[in-house]
Design an enzyme around this catalytic site. Structure first.
Site, mmCIF file in Angstrom:
data_model
loop_
_atom_site.group_PDB
_atom_site.id
_atom_site.type_symbol
_atom_site.label_atom_id
_atom_site.label_comp_id
_atom_site.label_asym_id
_atom_site.label_seq_id
_atom_site.Cartn_x
_atom_site.Cartn_y
_atom_site.Cartn_z
ATOM 1 C CG HIS A 113 -1.902 -1.039 1.348
ATOM 2 N ND1 HIS A 113 -2.008 -1.833 2.480
ATOM 3 C CD2 HIS A 113 -2.863 -1.464 0.489
ATOM 4 C CE1 HIS A 113 -2.990 -2.692 2.297
ATOM 5 N NE2 HIS A 113 -3.528 -2.493 1.097
ATOM 6 C CE LYS A 149 -12.351 -7.567 5.051
ATOM 7 N NZ LYS A 149 -11.651 -6.821 4.013
ATOM 8 N NE ARG A 158 -2.139 -7.988 -4.573
ATOM 9 C CZ ARG A 158 -2.924 -8.494 -3.653
ATOM 10 N NH1 ARG A 158 -2.467 -8.705 -2.461
ATOM 11 N NH2 ARG A 158 -4.163 -8.812 -3.921
ATOM 12 C CB SER A 198 -4.290 -6.845 4.006
ATOM 13 O OG SER A 198 -3.882 -5.520 3.807
#
Length: 149
Positions: free
Chosen positions: A17, A41, A90, A127
């Site tokens: 990030h 979440k 990515r 993450s």
């Protein structure tokens, strides 16, 4: 003013990030790093911790601001007068996923997306990888900024 929102859960903030944000600084007058809140979440770090990680990491960057929001990212962009959504990619799977969302945001809300490829040395960091290492008692310190350690 060219303003971008870089949305995410940042659970936790990673060096991937940080790489995207720092490399995007010359492109925008201001970048709002926006922590999206999803009540459904389960997060490993609290909202206050995640916000603190970001504020500490970017304390010396006056053109980076930290915010929080719930709901649609495009609605948050409109509220903040941001014309762009910044996303890091990515791999091709990230591109395929983000392309559809980016096209919908532009078509429906007039908010364009800017994609930056992650630096090769950061492309394996996510993450979810950091959370898995942390959950199992491993050392994730090489994957996150000092504020998270």
């Amino acid at each position: 003013m060219r303003r971008a929102v870089f949305p995410g859960s940042f659970d936790p903030l990673t060096l991937g990030h940080v790489d995207i944000i720092k490399r995007a600084l010359p492109l925008f007058d201001e970048i709002i790093v926006a922590i999206g809140i999803n009540a459904d979440k389960k997060y490993m770090w609290t909202l206050d911790q995640r916000k603190s990680f970001l504020e500490k990491t970017f304390k010396d960057y006056p053109t980076v601001r930290v915010g929080t929001y719930s709901g649609l990212t495009a609605d948050y962009c409109k509220k903040e007068n941001a014309q762009y959504i910044l996303r890091g990619l990515r791999n091709t799977a990230d591109f395929t996923y983000e392309q559809t969302i980016g096209q919908a945001n532009e078509r429906n809300f007039g908010v364009d997306s800017v994609f930056l490829m992650g630096s090769p040395e950061m492309s394996f960091i996510s993450s979810s990888v950091v959370r898995d290492i942390a959950r199992n008692g491993g050392d994730f310190s090489k994957l996150v900024p000092d504020a998270v350690k």
